[in-house]
Design a protein around this motif. Structure first.
Motif, PDB file in Angstrom:
ATOM      1  N   LEU A 191      -0.525  -4.364  -5.667  1.00 55.85           N
ATOM      2  CA  LEU A 191      -0.122  -3.001  -5.293  1.00 55.85           C
ATOM      3  C   LEU A 191      -1.348  -2.105  -5.252  1.00 55.85           C
ATOM      4  N   LYS A 192      -1.477  -1.346  -4.141  1.00 53.39           N
ATOM      5  CA  LYS A 192      -2.550  -0.351  -4.036  1.00 53.39           C
ATOM      6  C   LYS A 192      -1.884   1.021  -3.995  1.00 53.39           C
ATOM      7  N   PRO A 193      -1.856   1.720  -5.169  1.00 50.86           N
ATOM      8  CA  PRO A 193      -1.247   3.055  -5.159  1.00 50.86           C
ATOM      9  C   PRO A 193      -2.203   4.071  -4.529  1.00 50.86           C
ATOM     10  N   SER A 194      -1.728   5.300  -4.347  1.00 54.54           N
ATOM     11  CA  SER A 194      -2.575   6.300  -3.691  1.00 54.54           C
ATOM     12  C   SER A 194      -3.634   6.845  -4.640  1.00 54.54           C
ATOM     13  N   GLU A 195      -4.808   7.050  -4.096  1.00 48.81           N
ATOM     14  CA  GLU A 195      -5.912   7.624  -4.867  1.00 48.81           C
ATOM     15  C   GLU A 195      -5.727   9.131  -5.048  1.00 48.81           C
ATOM     16  N   LEU A 196      -4.807   9.731  -4.298  1.00 47.67           N
ATOM     17  CA  LEU A 196      -4.642  11.190  -4.362  1.00 47.67           C
ATOM     18  C   LEU A 196      -3.752  11.626  -5.525  1.00 47.67           C
ATOM     19  N   ILE A 232       0.878  -1.186   0.000  1.00 53.60           N
ATOM     20  CA  ILE A 232       0.000   0.000   0.000  1.00 53.60           C
ATOM     21  C   ILE A 232       0.909   1.228   0.000  1.00 53.60           C
ATOM     22  N   ALA A 233       0.685   2.107  -0.994  1.00 50.80           N
ATOM     23  CA  ALA A 233       1.614   3.233  -1.186  1.00 50.80           C
ATOM     24  C   ALA A 233       0.946   4.584  -0.910  1.00 50.80           C
ATOM     25  N   PRO A 234       1.761   5.584  -0.546  1.00 45.39           N
ATOM     26  CA  PRO A 234       1.227   6.931  -0.298  1.00 45.39           C
ATOM     27  C   PRO A 234       1.325   7.790  -1.558  1.00 45.39           C
ATOM     28  N   TRP A 235       0.982   9.077  -1.435  1.00 41.17           N
ATOM     29  CA  TRP A 235       0.928   9.943  -2.605  1.00 41.17           C
ATOM     30  C   TRP A 235       2.161  10.835  -2.780  1.00 41.17           C
ATOM     31  N   ASN A 236       2.981  10.970  -1.744  1.00 44.33           N
ATOM     32  CA  ASN A 236       3.979  12.063  -1.822  1.00 44.33           C
ATOM     33  C   ASN A 236       5.149  11.769  -2.769  1.00 44.33           C
ATOM     34  N   ASP A 278       1.470  17.786  15.524  1.00 40.86           N
ATOM     35  CA  ASP A 278       1.691  16.573  14.731  1.00 40.86           C
ATOM     36  C   ASP A 278       2.713  16.848  13.641  1.00 40.86           C
ATOM     37  N   GLU A 279       3.058  15.798  12.911  1.00 39.24           N
ATOM     38  CA  GLU A 279       3.929  15.954  11.746  1.00 39.24           C
ATOM     39  C   GLU A 279       3.323  17.030  10.832  1.00 39.24           C
ATOM     40  N   ILE A 280       4.133  17.990  10.368  1.00 44.06           N
ATOM     41  CA  ILE A 280       3.596  19.094   9.556  1.00 44.06           C
ATOM     42  C   ILE A 280       3.314  18.620   8.127  1.00 44.06           C
ATOM     43  N   THR A 328       3.327   2.017   3.380  1.00 47.27           N
ATOM     44  CA  THR A 328       3.960   3.322   3.560  1.00 47.27           C
ATOM     45  C   THR A 328       2.844   4.351   3.685  1.00 47.27           C
ATOM     46  N   GLY A 329       2.870   5.114   4.759  1.00 40.20           N
ATOM     47  CA  GLY A 329       1.828   6.122   4.944  1.00 40.20           C
ATOM     48  C   GLY A 329       1.856   6.691   6.346  1.00 40.20           C
ATOM     49  N   SER A 330       0.703   7.153   6.799  1.00 37.26           N
ATOM     50  CA  SER A 330       0.640   7.876   8.072  1.00 37.26           C
ATOM     51  C   SER A 330       0.585   6.918   9.269  1.00 37.26           C
ATOM     52  N   VAL A 331       0.873   7.463  10.430  1.00 38.96           N
ATOM     53  CA  VAL A 331       0.847   6.666  11.660  1.00 38.96           C
ATOM     54  C   VAL A 331      -0.568   6.123  11.949  1.00 38.96           C
ATOM     55  N   GLU A 347       6.212   1.769   7.041  1.00 32.47           N
ATOM     56  CA  GLU A 347       7.073   2.943   6.809  1.00 32.47           C
ATOM     57  C   GLU A 347       6.205   4.162   7.088  1.00 32.47           C
ATOM     58  N   LEU A 348       6.377   4.760   8.261  1.00 33.75           N
ATOM     59  CA  LEU A 348       5.455   5.814   8.696  1.00 33.75           C
ATOM     60  C   LEU A 348       6.158   7.173   8.776  1.00 33.75           C
ATOM     61  N   GLY A 349       5.610   8.061   9.562  1.00 34.42           N
ATOM     62  CA  GLY A 349       6.182   9.415   9.624  1.00 34.42           C
ATOM     63  C   GLY A 349       6.511   9.822  11.045  1.00 34.42           C
ATOM     64  N   VAL A 380     -11.018   0.447  -1.119  1.00 33.99           N
ATOM     65  CA  VAL A 380     -10.243  -0.623  -1.788  1.00 33.99           C
ATOM     66  C   VAL A 380      -9.167  -1.136  -0.830  1.00 33.99           C
ATOM     67  N   SER A 381      -8.525  -0.189  -0.162  1.00 30.33           N
ATOM     68  CA  SER A 381      -7.475  -0.539   0.788  1.00 30.33           C
ATOM     69  C   SER A 381      -8.042  -1.410   1.906  1.00 30.33           C
ATOM     70  N   GLN A 382      -9.214  -1.009   2.406  1.00 27.50           N
ATOM     71  CA  GLN A 382      -9.835  -1.768   3.502  1.00 27.50           C
ATOM     72  C   GLN A 382     -10.222  -3.172   3.051  1.00 27.50           C
TER      73      GLN A 382
HETATM   74  P1  NAD Z   1      -2.178   7.707   4.365  1.00 29.85           P
HETATM   75  O1  NAD Z   1      -1.834   6.862   5.543  1.00 29.85           O
HETATM   76  O2  NAD Z   1      -3.343   8.600   4.457  1.00 29.85           O
HETATM   77  O3  NAD Z   1      -2.422   6.798   3.063  1.00 29.85           O
HETATM   78  C1  NAD Z   1      -1.518   5.821   2.634  1.00 29.85           C
HETATM   79  C2  NAD Z   1      -2.282   4.710   1.924  1.00 29.85           C
HETATM   80  O4  NAD Z   1      -3.204   4.121   2.827  1.00 29.85           O
HETATM   81  C3  NAD Z   1      -3.076   5.175   0.714  1.00 29.85           C
HETATM   82  O5  NAD Z   1      -2.900   4.261  -0.340  1.00 29.85           O
HETATM   83  C4  NAD Z   1      -4.506   5.175   1.205  1.00 29.85           C
HETATM   84  O6  NAD Z   1      -5.447   4.851   0.211  1.00 29.85           O
HETATM   85  C5  NAD Z   1      -4.511   4.126   2.286  1.00 29.85           C
HETATM   86  N1  NAD Z   1      -5.455   4.438   3.371  1.00 29.85           N
HETATM   87  C6  NAD Z   1      -5.809   5.666   3.807  1.00 29.85           C
HETATM   88  N2  NAD Z   1      -6.710   5.568   4.825  1.00 29.85           N
HETATM   89  C7  NAD Z   1      -6.910   4.252   5.017  1.00 29.85           C
HETATM   90  C8  NAD Z   1      -7.730   3.503   5.920  1.00 29.85           C
HETATM   91  N3  NAD Z   1      -8.504   4.107   6.803  1.00 29.85           N
HETATM   92  N4  NAD Z   1      -7.694   2.170   5.844  1.00 29.85           N
HETATM   93  C9  NAD Z   1      -6.907   1.530   4.949  1.00 29.85           C
HETATM   94  N5  NAD Z   1      -6.122   2.186   4.059  1.00 29.85           N
HETATM   95  C10 NAD Z   1      -6.118   3.518   4.089  1.00 29.85           C
HETATM   96  O7  NAD Z   1      -0.830   8.507   4.031  1.00 29.85           O
HETATM   97  P2  NAD Z   1      -0.585   9.590   2.886  1.00 29.85           P
HETATM   98  O8  NAD Z   1      -1.369  10.808   3.196  1.00 29.85           O
HETATM   99  O9  NAD Z   1      -0.733   8.964   1.566  1.00 29.85           O
HETATM  100  O10 NAD Z   1       0.982   9.884   3.096  1.00 29.85           O
HETATM  101  C11 NAD Z   1       1.451  10.765   4.057  1.00 29.85           C
HETATM  102  C12 NAD Z   1       2.009  10.057   5.261  1.00 29.85           C
HETATM  103  O11 NAD Z   1       2.873   9.023   4.865  1.00 29.85           O
HETATM  104  C13 NAD Z   1       2.846  10.964   6.137  1.00 29.85           C
HETATM  105  O12 NAD Z   1       2.551  10.703   7.491  1.00 29.85           O
HETATM  106  C14 NAD Z   1       4.278  10.572   5.817  1.00 29.85           C
HETATM  107  O13 NAD Z   1       5.204  10.814   6.843  1.00 29.85           O
HETATM  108  C15 NAD Z   1       4.125   9.119   5.556  1.00 29.85           C
HETATM  109  N6  NAD Z   1       5.184   8.646   4.651  1.00 29.85           N
HETATM  110  C16 NAD Z   1       6.130   7.816   5.145  1.00 29.85           C
HETATM  111  C17 NAD Z   1       7.169   7.407   4.324  1.00 29.85           C
HETATM  112  C18 NAD Z   1       8.254   6.489   4.792  1.00 29.85           C
HETATM  113  O14 NAD Z   1       8.965   5.982   3.938  1.00 29.85           O
HETATM  114  N7  NAD Z   1       8.407   6.249   6.082  1.00 29.85           N
HETATM  115  C19 NAD Z   1       7.205   7.845   2.986  1.00 29.85           C
HETATM  116  C20 NAD Z   1       6.209   8.687   2.534  1.00 29.85           C
HETATM  117  C21 NAD Z   1       5.189   9.069   3.374  1.00 29.85           C
END
Ligand code: NAD
Length: 442
Positions: free
Chosen positions: A121-126, A95-99, A317-319, A171-174, A194-196, A156-158
């Motif tokens: 692979l589930k890429p970001s919808e954003l 599961i991947a983030p958007w940044n 929080d993380e900015i 990879t995504g938020s805490v 992989e979080l923030g 889709v992720s859920q």
């Molecule tokens: P996010 O957690 O909102 O989303 C990441 C992925 O999870 C997306 O594909 C999204 O569709 C899915 N998702 C979102 N909400 C969900 C839910 N309730 N249930 C299941 N899946 C869900 O993160 P983001 O906004 O895409 O990215 C930003 C965050 O990611 C920041 O906190 C940043 O620090 C972190 N990040 C970490 C790394 C790393 O390598 N450690 C790299 C990039 C970003």
């Protein structure tokens, strides 16, 4: 094709992927621009070239990484030869983030494939344009039962998380990381998260301020501050602060001009929701430089915020955006009070000419990784593990470690038959003393 056991087949697939990515590189760069105006330079440096280089490195080293590794045997098992076999986990969910939507989706995918797994692979919808090109590339390269892309949002992720996987790489938020961990726990599925976090950047009174400012401006405002390892806030020795802020201002102007909105080198905030979140954090009276915003363009200028309290919104929080609070300290205890307020960050930076100070900081605090006298660049060395600790993540990857992440390490002792020492076998009568002696000797 048997990817599970045949290394040549895996390599073939990766070579094809390399070819398809190179063919579509311009489309990827355009997609990233269209999603949030990521400058082409940044797209090449941090996304396409990063992935291409990762692919080349993986293809080159795959045979070596996949080979069973012989390790020194234990004398207790004499005579034996001992090995670690690398076995694919099976079905992997990424599961991947958007940044960094291309790189953070493709790099784990490359290693998962290299290690012989099937991948969804589930890429970001954003970042819909980037997701679209990722789907195109994957569809052109792989059979559906080998690698598949599932585009879509949270639902889709859920849905994917409700299924059983052999490994989940997120990879995504805490907060979402915790959801993933809970879902994984249902089936005892191993995870990489992989979080923030809130990454401190400490500057003492021996630091080269001009150079520090240049390196911090680059690491903070690349991708408009939407980088998980970007410095989140500055902690600077009080006497140096004013001087440093002037250097920062100059470096921002040098990089992005008097009006960064017109700069082709400055990205946009990903969407209105994040723009609002960030715009809310700007306390006008605390803004030292920048602070300009425009909702239609999702624009927020590189902004320096002066001496905002730790209780302010921006310090909660993380900015994850182009706002940089600059806090001052007078002694080490004050540094400690602030850093200890937060969970273990993903990265930490220290700018100093004082080796002892640098060592003290590096050893005192727990964080994913970081730099002395630079920001962000530890990411680029494939020989360094990349990952968080505590709330900033579980596990690490990059380079060979990525291959290992997606492989179960199977321990094998190959026992020889020409000798079978009788010591371990029952009945144990009269053997206790001898075994105690032997174990002491070993
Ligand atoms: P996010 O957690 O909102 O989303 C990441 C992925 O999870 C997306 O594909 C999204 O569709 C899915 N998702 C979102 N909400 C969900 C839910 N309730 N249930 C299941 N899946 C869900 O993160 P983001 O906004 O895409 O990215 C930003 C965050 O990611 C920041 O906190 C940043 O620090 C972190 N990040 C970490 C790394 C790393 O390598 N450690 C790299 C990039 C970003």
């Amino acid at each position: 094709m048997n990817y599970k056991t045949n290394i040549a087949h895996r390599k073939e697939a990766l070579i094809k992927l390399l070819d398809v990515i190179i063919t579509h590189e311009n489309e990827i760069i355009e997609a990233l621009y269209s999603d949030f105006r990521k400058p082409a330079f940044e797209a090449v440096l941090t996304e396409t070239n990063y992935v291409i280089s990762d692919l080349k490195d993986t293809i080159k080293n795959l045979n070596k990484w996949a080979k069973p590794k012989r390790v020194f045997p234990s004398i207790l098992n004499f005579p034996s030869t001992d090995y670690i076999y690398k076995e694919p986990y099976g079905k992997i969910l990424i599961i991947a983030p958007w940044n960094y939507p291309f790189q953070l989706a493709l790099c784990p995918l490359i290693s998962a494939v290299a290690a012989g797994n099937q991948v969804v692979l589930k890429p970001s919808e954003l970042t819909p344009k980037t997701s679209e090109i990722i789907t195109k590339i994957i569809t052109k390269t792989f059979l559906v039962n080998h690698v598949e892309v599932m585009e879509g949002g949270v639902e889709v992720s859920q849905k994917l998380l409700s299924q059983r996987w052999d490994y989940i790489f997120f990879t995504g938020s805490v907060p979402v990381g915790k959801i993933v961990a809970k879902a994984a726990a249902e089936n005892l599925t191993p995870v990489t998260l992989e979080l923030g976090g809130k990454n401190p950047c400490i500057i003492d009174n021996t630091a080269n301020l001009k150079l520090a400012a240049k390196r911090i401006v680059w690491g903070k405002f690349i991708n408009a501050g939407q980088t998980c390892i970007a410095p989140d806030y500055i902690l600077i020795q009080k006497d140096m602060k004013n001087h440093f802020m002037e250097f920062m201002k100059l470096e921002i102007i040098k990089a992005y001009g008097e009006n960064p909105k017109l700069s082709p080198d400055y990205a946009r905030i990903i969407n209105e929701k994040n723009w609002l979140r960030l715009a809310n954090m700007i306390e006008e009276k605390k803004v030292f430089f920048g602070g300009h915003t425009n909702i239609e363009e999702c624009y927020i200028a590189p902004t320096l915020v002066d001496e905002t309290g730790v209780d302010s919104l921006i310090m909660q929080d993380e900015i994850f955006g182009p706002l940089l609070p600059i806090l001052s300290y007078e002694n080490d205890a004050e540094i400690n009070t602030i850093i200890s307020k937060y969970e273990k960050p993903l990265s930490l930076y220290v700018f100093t000419e004082d080796k002892k100070f640098a060592q003290k900081i590096i050893k005192k605090y727990s964080f994913g990784g970081g730099c002395i006298n630079d920001t962000v660049v530890h990411f680029s060395n494939k020989r360094l593990p990349f990952g968080g600790v505590g709330h900033s993540g579980i596990g690490a990857y990059h380079g060979r470690l990525s291959f290992d992440t997606f492989s179960h390490k199977k321990a094998i002792v190959k026992k020889a038959n020409w000798l079978d020492l009788p010591m371990r076998y029952a009945p144990y009568k009269d053997k206790l003393k001898s075994i105690q002696k032997l174990l002491k000797w070993l």
